[in-house]
Design a protein around this motif. Structure first.
Motif, short mmCIF file in Angstrom:
data_model
loop_
_atom_site.label_atom_id
_atom_site.label_comp_id
_atom_site.label_asym_id
_atom_site.label_seq_id
_atom_site.Cartn_x
_atom_site.Cartn_y
_atom_site.Cartn_z
N LYS A 74 0.88 -1.17 0.02
CA LYS A 74 -0.08 0.09 0.07
C LYS A 74 0.92 1.18 -0.15
O LYS A 74 1.56 1.56 0.93
N LEU A 75 0.90 2.09 -1.03
CA LEU A 75 1.46 2.99 -1.30
C LEU A 75 1.01 4.20 -0.94
O LEU A 75 -0.20 4.48 -1.17
N PHE A 76 1.70 5.28 -0.20
CA PHE A 76 1.00 6.22 0.32
C PHE A 76 1.88 7.61 -0.46
O PHE A 76 3.24 7.61 -0.31
N PHE A 77 1.16 8.39 -1.37
CA PHE A 77 1.85 9.31 -2.28
C PHE A 77 1.84 10.69 -1.64
O PHE A 77 0.79 11.12 -0.99
N GLY A 78 2.79 11.44 -2.08
CA GLY A 78 2.49 12.73 -1.47
C GLY A 78 1.86 13.73 -2.77
O GLY A 78 1.48 13.15 -3.74
N SER A 79 1.85 15.06 -2.55
CA SER A 79 0.89 15.64 -3.52
C SER A 79 2.11 15.95 -4.99
O SER A 79 1.17 16.66 -5.82
N GLY A 80 3.03 15.70 -4.91
CA GLY A 80 3.89 15.99 -5.89
C GLY A 80 4.50 17.30 -6.18
O GLY A 80 4.14 18.16 -5.40
N THR A 81 5.65 17.35 -7.09
CA THR A 81 6.50 18.63 -7.22
C THR A 81 6.24 18.50 -8.84
O THR A 81 6.59 17.70 -9.57
N GLN A 82 5.70 19.80 -9.40
CA GLN A 82 5.74 19.95 -10.73
C GLN A 82 6.84 20.64 -11.37
O GLN A 82 7.14 21.67 -10.85
N LEU A 83 7.63 19.85 -11.85
CA LEU A 83 8.83 20.48 -12.57
C LEU A 83 8.82 20.73 -14.05
O LEU A 83 8.18 19.98 -14.84
N SER A 84 8.93 22.20 -14.22
CA SER A 84 8.93 22.55 -15.52
C SER A 84 10.35 23.06 -16.00
O SER A 84 11.06 23.87 -15.26
N VAL A 85 10.92 22.40 -17.15
CA VAL A 85 12.29 22.62 -17.56
C VAL A 85 12.12 23.64 -18.86
O VAL A 85 11.54 23.42 -19.81
N LEU A 86 12.77 24.75 -18.74
CA LEU A 86 12.37 25.82 -19.79
C LEU A 86 13.63 25.64 -20.82
O LEU A 86 14.70 25.50 -20.21
#
Lengths: 114, 110
Positions: free
Chosen positions: A102-114
């Motif tokens: 059972k995995l518990f996930f974080g809310s994430g990091t949105q990475l944008s590479v320009l």
């Protein structure tokens, strides 16, 4: 309820720059993971980590990627030289010894590479 | 690859109706899980079914597993607008990590 926390929530960087994504897994969990999701697409496995070492990694997790657990609480993902195609939402997850599936996930990091 | 594939890709229903999503996979598995993802957020574990189980319930959720057909279904009964999300199945085998399918986008209209 305990949760996985990730920082920052958004990261913008220039191509070729290094980024470090940070995660604090749930405190008594022993298994740690990084997944990523390109917008609107499937969730892709990057790497799993247990007992202070990588237990499995995918083809995506090449030499540009590394993970570290620098202390007893943080779990980081480093991308050494970012590429445009690294733009994605990066999710950290953790699971416990007793309920490893059972995995518990974080809310994430949105990475944008320009 | 043991990757799960959800079907349909998108589903739109009225509030109160039941929603059924399917997942097919290719190789033998140890267990199969369903996760939910609200837009822009992390995945939330819903339910796990092991390879020796055929059906499991949790509240308004019902999951079935047919290992002979290598498929699973997730049924959400009496859907609510708050059930609007993407739903993913994830499969795992001994010694291997979880592999997620592309997901089903469920829209529940009020």
């Amino acid at each position: 309820e305990p949760e996985v926390t990730q920082t920052p929530s958004h990261q913008v960087t220039q191509m070729g720059q290094e980024v470090i994504l940070r995660c604090v897994p749930i405190s008594n969990h022993l298994y740690f993971y990084w997944y990523r999701q390109i917008l609107g697409q499937k969730v892709e496995f990057l790497v799993s980590f247990y007992n202070n070492e990588i237990s499995e990694k995918s083809e995506i997790f090449d030499d540009q990627f590394s993970v570290e657990r620098p202390d007893g609480s943080n779990f980081t993902l480093k991308i050494r030289s970012t590429k445009l195609e690294d733009s994605a939402m990066y999710f950290c997850a953790s699971s416990s010894q007793g309920e490893a599936e059972k995995l518990f996930f974080g809310s994430g990091t949105q990475l944008s590479v320009l | 690859s043991q990757q799960g594939e959800e079907d349909p890709q998108a589903l739109s229903i009225q509030e109160g109706e039941n929603a059924t999503m399917n997942c097919s996979y290719k190789t033998s598995i140890n267990n199969l899980q369903w996760y939910r993802q609200n837009s822009g957020r992390g995945l939330v574990h819903l339910i796990l079914i092991r390879s020796n189980e055929r059906e499991k319930h949790s509240g308004r959720l019902r999951v079935t597993l047919d290992t002979s057909k290598k498929s699973s279904s997730l049924l959400i009964t009496a859907s609510r607008a708050a059930d609007t999300a993407s739903y993913f199945c994830a499969t795992s085998s001994y010694g291997q990590n979880f592999v997620f399918g592309p997901g089903t986008r469920l829209s529940v209209l009020p």
